[in-house]
Motif scaffolding. Structure first.
Motif, PDB file in Angstrom:
ATOM      1  N   VAL A  87       0.703  -1.224  -0.125  1.00  0.00           N
ATOM      2  CA  VAL A  87      -0.035  -0.135   0.067  1.00  0.00           C
ATOM      3  C   VAL A  87       0.862   1.390   0.132  1.00  0.00           C
ATOM      4  CG1 VAL A  87      -1.613   1.461   1.436  1.00  0.00           C
ATOM      5  CG2 VAL A  87      -1.817  -1.228   0.922  1.00  0.00           C
ATOM      6  N   LEU A  88       1.878   1.327   0.938  1.00  0.00           N
ATOM      7  CA  LEU A  88       2.739   2.690   1.078  1.00  0.00           C
ATOM      8  C   LEU A  88       3.411   2.565  -0.307  1.00  0.00           C
ATOM      9  CD1 LEU A  88       4.056   2.024   4.791  1.00  0.00           C
ATOM     10  CD2 LEU A  88       2.164   3.429   3.984  1.00  0.00           C
ATOM     11  N   ASP A  89       4.109   1.558  -0.881  1.00  0.00           N
ATOM     12  CA  ASP A  89       4.718   1.485  -2.262  1.00  0.00           C
ATOM     13  C   ASP A  89       4.083   2.389  -3.226  1.00  0.00           C
ATOM     14  OD1 ASP A  89       6.973   1.130  -3.514  1.00  0.00           O
ATOM     15  OD2 ASP A  89       6.551  -0.802  -4.278  1.00  0.00           O
ATOM     16  N   ARG A  90       2.648   2.059  -3.167  1.00  0.00           N
ATOM     17  CA  ARG A  90       1.947   2.695  -4.371  1.00  0.00           C
ATOM     18  C   ARG A  90       1.795   4.103  -3.962  1.00  0.00           C
ATOM     19  NH1 ARG A  90       0.183   5.230  -7.499  1.00  0.00           N
ATOM     20  NH2 ARG A  90      -1.340   5.213  -9.102  1.00  0.00           N
ATOM     21  N   LEU A  91       1.185   4.222  -2.607  1.00  0.00           N
ATOM     22  CA  LEU A  91       0.796   5.873  -2.232  1.00  0.00           C
ATOM     23  C   LEU A  91       2.089   6.764  -2.340  1.00  0.00           C
ATOM     24  CD1 LEU A  91      -0.976   5.063   0.975  1.00  0.00           C
ATOM     25  CD2 LEU A  91      -1.929   5.538  -1.407  1.00  0.00           C
ATOM     26  N   LEU A  92       3.357   6.172  -2.432  1.00  0.00           N
ATOM     27  CA  LEU A  92       4.516   6.963  -2.453  1.00  0.00           C
ATOM     28  C   LEU A  92       4.807   7.272  -4.084  1.00  0.00           C
ATOM     29  CD1 LEU A  92       6.695   5.476  -0.019  1.00  0.00           C
ATOM     30  CD2 LEU A  92       6.314   7.637   0.270  1.00  0.00           C
ATOM     31  N   ASP A  93       4.273   6.611  -5.096  1.00  0.00           N
ATOM     32  CA  ASP A  93       4.416   7.141  -6.420  1.00  0.00           C
ATOM     33  C   ASP A  93       4.202   8.594  -6.535  1.00  0.00           C
ATOM     34  OD1 ASP A  93       5.346   4.515  -7.123  1.00  0.00           O
ATOM     35  OD2 ASP A  93       3.460   3.806  -7.888  1.00  0.00           O
ATOM     36  N   ASP A  94       4.588   9.236  -7.631  1.00  0.00           N
ATOM     37  CA  ASP A  94       4.159  10.344  -7.911  1.00  0.00           C
ATOM     38  C   ASP A  94       2.867  10.687  -8.096  1.00  0.00           C
ATOM     39  OD1 ASP A  94       6.917  10.871  -8.153  1.00  0.00           O
ATOM     40  OD2 ASP A  94       7.224  10.744 -10.165  1.00  0.00           O
ATOM     41  N   ASP A  95       2.133  10.023  -8.227  1.00  0.00           N
ATOM     42  CA  ASP A  95       0.569  10.210  -8.556  1.00  0.00           C
ATOM     43  C   ASP A  95      -0.089   9.815  -7.334  1.00  0.00           C
ATOM     44  OD1 ASP A  95       0.813   7.717  -9.000  1.00  0.00           O
ATOM     45  OD2 ASP A  95      -0.615   7.622 -10.565  1.00  0.00           O
ATOM     46  N   GLY A  96       0.463   9.478  -6.151  1.00  0.00           N
ATOM     47  CA  GLY A  96      -0.059   8.775  -5.040  1.00  0.00           C
ATOM     48  C   GLY A  96      -0.660  10.123  -3.942  1.00  0.00           C
ATOM     49  N   LEU A  97      -0.177   9.930  -2.565  1.00  0.00           N
ATOM     50  CA  LEU A  97      -0.642  10.753  -1.709  1.00  0.00           C
ATOM     51  C   LEU A  97       0.547  11.422  -0.746  1.00  0.00           C
ATOM     52  CD1 LEU A  97      -3.750   8.710   0.032  1.00  0.00           C
ATOM     53  CD2 LEU A  97      -3.908  10.785  -1.840  1.00  0.00           C
ATOM     54  N   ASP A  98       0.351  12.513  -0.195  1.00  0.00           N
ATOM     55  CA  ASP A  98       1.340  13.015   0.648  1.00  0.00           C
ATOM     56  C   ASP A  98       0.909  12.599   2.255  1.00  0.00           C
ATOM     57  OD1 ASP A  98       3.119  14.045  -1.348  1.00  0.00           O
ATOM     58  OD2 ASP A  98       2.240  16.205  -1.168  1.00  0.00           O
ATOM     59  N   PHE A  99       1.983  12.602   3.137  1.00  0.00           N
ATOM     60  CA  PHE A  99       1.648  12.204   4.513  1.00  0.00           C
ATOM     61  C   PHE A  99       1.744  13.374   5.472  1.00  0.00           C
ATOM     62  CE2 PHE A  99       3.469   8.156   2.587  1.00  0.00           C
ATOM     63  CZ  PHE A  99       2.249   7.772   1.698  1.00  0.00           C
ATOM     64  N   ALA A 100       0.728  13.308   6.440  1.00  0.00           N
ATOM     65  CA  ALA A 100       1.003  14.568   7.296  1.00  0.00           C
ATOM     66  C   ALA A 100       1.614  13.982   8.613  1.00  0.00           C
ATOM     67  CB  ALA A 100      -0.243  15.282   7.513  1.00  0.00           C
ATOM     68  N   GLY A 101       1.175  12.718   9.077  1.00  0.00           N
ATOM     69  CA  GLY A 101       1.622  12.013  10.136  1.00  0.00           C
ATOM     70  C   GLY A 101       1.235  10.513  10.028  1.00  0.00           C
ATOM     71  N   LEU A 102       2.010   9.842  10.801  1.00  0.00           N
ATOM     72  CA  LEU A 102       2.073   8.292  10.785  1.00  0.00           C
ATOM     73  C   LEU A 102       1.777   7.782  12.036  1.00  0.00           C
ATOM     74  CD1 LEU A 102       5.231   7.819   8.717  1.00  0.00           C
ATOM     75  CD2 LEU A 102       2.924   7.850   7.753  1.00  0.00           C
ATOM     76  N   SER A 103       0.917   7.006  12.435  1.00  0.00           N
ATOM     77  CA  SER A 103       0.606   6.187  13.522  1.00  0.00           C
ATOM     78  C   SER A 103       0.391   4.684  13.341  1.00  0.00           C
ATOM     79  CB  SER A 103      -0.677   6.724  14.267  1.00  0.00           C
ATOM     80  OG  SER A 103      -0.947   5.881  15.344  1.00  0.00           O
ATOM     81  N   GLY A 104       1.365   4.082  13.968  1.00  0.00           N
ATOM     82  CA  GLY A 104       1.448   2.588  13.733  1.00  0.00           C
ATOM     83  C   GLY A 104       1.738   1.637  15.137  1.00  0.00           C
ATOM     84  N   ALA A 131      13.113  11.890  -1.857  1.00  0.00           N
ATOM     85  CA  ALA A 131      12.657  11.415  -0.654  1.00  0.00           C
ATOM     86  C   ALA A 131      11.508  10.366  -0.672  1.00  0.00           C
ATOM     87  CB  ALA A 131      11.968  12.557   0.369  1.00  0.00           C
ATOM     88  N   ARG A 132      10.754  10.472  -1.775  1.00  0.00           N
ATOM     89  CA  ARG A 132       9.768   9.495  -1.803  1.00  0.00           C
ATOM     90  C   ARG A 132      10.396   8.255  -2.341  1.00  0.00           C
ATOM     91  NH1 ARG A 132       4.721  11.842  -1.588  1.00  0.00           N
ATOM     92  NH2 ARG A 132       3.638  10.310  -2.694  1.00  0.00           N
ATOM     93  N   LYS A 133      11.145   8.318  -3.203  1.00  0.00           N
ATOM     94  CA  LYS A 133      11.937   6.889  -3.842  1.00  0.00           C
ATOM     95  C   LYS A 133      12.752   6.312  -2.882  1.00  0.00           C
ATOM     96  CE  LYS A 133      10.597   7.737  -8.191  1.00  0.00           C
ATOM     97  NZ  LYS A 133       9.821   6.593  -8.631  1.00  0.00           N
ATOM     98  N   HIS A 134      13.484   7.262  -1.690  1.00  0.00           N
ATOM     99  CA  HIS A 134      14.271   6.517  -0.968  1.00  0.00           C
ATOM    100  C   HIS A 134      13.527   5.631   0.096  1.00  0.00           C
ATOM    101  CE1 HIS A 134      17.914   8.587  -1.925  1.00  0.00           C
ATOM    102  NE2 HIS A 134      18.584   8.132  -1.112  1.00  0.00           N
ATOM    103  N   ALA A 135      12.315   6.389   0.207  1.00  0.00           N
ATOM    104  CA  ALA A 135      11.359   5.632   1.313  1.00  0.00           C
ATOM    105  C   ALA A 135      10.832   4.178   0.579  1.00  0.00           C
ATOM    106  CB  ALA A 135      10.097   6.372   1.759  1.00  0.00           C
ATOM    107  N   GLN A 136      10.550   4.188  -0.620  1.00  0.00           N
ATOM    108  CA  GLN A 136      10.222   2.799  -1.407  1.00  0.00           C
ATOM    109  C   GLN A 136      11.319   1.892  -1.276  1.00  0.00           C
ATOM    110  OE1 GLN A 136       9.092   5.083  -5.054  1.00  0.00           O
ATOM    111  NE2 GLN A 136       7.045   4.129  -4.754  1.00  0.00           N
TER     112      GLN A 136
END
Length: 419
Positions: A87-104, A131-136
């Motif tokens: 899920v995160l891998d797809r959301l981190l694509d250029d046409d995905g979403l930006d994240f404001a906070g993470l709770s896990g 940054a997004r590519k590094h996260a993936q």
């Protein structure tokens, strides 16, 4: 990283709730349904125990790249956390979403920590795209490492390699039944007196603790990690400079598998018992009204478990969902009062809830597979998560910032017992 054997079974409804678009909310630290000055809000904040001044409220500024912005709430679920990786891998694509906070929590906390470590590293060596590519890449490398050291997490992984092909459940092996009986007969203080845990070595290779500390200040993405206090039974949320490898280990500490993790003299167990995941840190500490839940633990099962091991698994599912259902009930109640104009918008948040899950796709993999770290299995889970996120983006991306994308009452509250 493992969870208390819950299985994923049913597909999540995707019906959109017909809620009016929320007006921009003023800065607030109030928990949904609770004024910031109320005693209950104060009590909840104390349970979370954030360091004063460490986690600033973050404003949801407009994004020049056009990507909508959400808070992410990541459930735990053992190796099923590879679904969240997808899920995160797809959301981190250029046409995905930006994240404001993470709770896990548990595996969700590990995914969040690895993502943020990679993101901060890429941000420091380039721009947001890097940054997004590094996260993936960080997420891929982490799960690959988990797979390569699979036998350290579960000896049964050796048996699955090349033997059962696409059948990744362990309960077909007599050894799995024996291990379950063994772990319920002897505590980890007895069968593992040296408190050996290979997960800490893996985390040490893939999590940059300094990046977790600075994630809020440098990148505007705070991480909240939930663990359960053994002594009080309350949730403890670690954030900012409180975050450490021990905090991550505490969030993923199954009582029957690992010794309690002590932090500042306090023992902690898996955070799933008190928040799987906790939503209130996102509500308190960001101004954003959109929360996306990546759900692994099923809410409903149509079969009636009859084997003892299946009964234990179902009890674990119910327990691990209890706090989440409670928070969903509060969100639903406040949304109703806001719609009826019985509460002042601005003092209370009109939370927009979103959810990515694929219970149907996860149906073949029961609770025993949560201990399987076979690379083929993790890749299959990644594929399911990637596909689920892609389908969600196609159907609901435009609704972020305007309305919820599923019916909270219909999914989380039993008919006849709605908030």
């Amino acid at each position: 990283m493992t969870s208390s054997h819950p299985a994923s079974r049913k597909k999540a409804p995707s019906a959109s709730a017909s809620k009016p678009p929320a007006r921009p909310a003023r800065k607030t630290s109030a928990k949904v349904g609770v004024k910031s000055s109320s005693a209950l809000a104060s009590k909840a904040a104390k349970k979370a125990k954030p360091s004063p001044g460490k986690t600033a409220s973050l404003k949801a500024a407009p994004r020049a790249n056009g990507r909508p912005r959400v808070n992410l709430a990541l459930q735990g679920g053992g190796s099923h956390g590879a679904f969240t990786w997808g899920v995160l891998d797809r959301l981190l694509d250029d046409d995905g979403l930006d994240f404001a906070g993470l709770s896990g929590t548990s595996a969700g906390a590990l995914n969040g920590a690895v993502l943020l470590s990679g993101y901060v590293k890429g941000f420091e060596h380039g721009d947001e795209a890097k940054a997004r590519k590094h996260a993936q890449k960080a997420l891929h490398d982490f799960w690959r490492d988990v797979s390569q050291h699979g036998p350290l997490f579960s000896p049964l992984t050796i048996q699955s390699n090349g033997l059962i092909k696409n059948q990744f459940n362990f309960d077909q092996f007599p050894a799995y039944q024996w291990l379950n009986l063994f772990m319920r007969s002897f505590s980890p203080y007895e069968f593992n007196p040296l408190n050996l845990n290979p997960l800490k070595d893996v985390l040490n290779r893939h999590v940059d603790v300094n990046a977790l500390h600075t994630g809020c200040q440098h990148c505007g993405v705070p991480l909240f990690v939930t663990a359960t206090s053994v002594r009080t039974g309350q949730a403890r949320v670690f954030t900012a400079e409180e975050l450490s490898l021990d905090a991550l280990m505490a969030s993923a500490c199954l009582p029957f598998v690992f010794q309690a993790v002590e932090i500042d003299g306090e023992p902690y167990w898996d955070g799933g018992y008190t928040g799987n995941p906790a939503l209130y840190p996102l509500i308190y500490n960001t101004d954003l009204s959109d929360i996306m839940l990546v759900r692994l633990t099923p809410l409903r099962r149509d079969d009636n478990p009859t084997r003892s091991i299946d009964i234990i698994d179902r009890l674990s599912e119910i327990t691990f969902n209890a706090s989440l259902i409670g928070e969903m009930r509060a969100i639903s109640f406040v949304k109703k009062l806001l719609k009826e104009e019985k509460l002042e918008l601005g003092r209370y948040k009109n939370i927009h809830m979103h959810m990515v899950a694929d219970d149907q796709g996860m149906l073949p993999y029961n609770a025993s597979s949560k201990f399987n770290t076979d690379w083929a299995f993790l890749q299959e889970l990644h594929h399911l998560g990637h596909r689920a996120a892609h389908e969600w983006l196609a159907a609901h991306k435009a609704q972020v910032g305007h309305s919820s994308t599923f019916d909270i009452d219909g999914v989380f509250l039993t008919p006849g017992h709605k908030a």
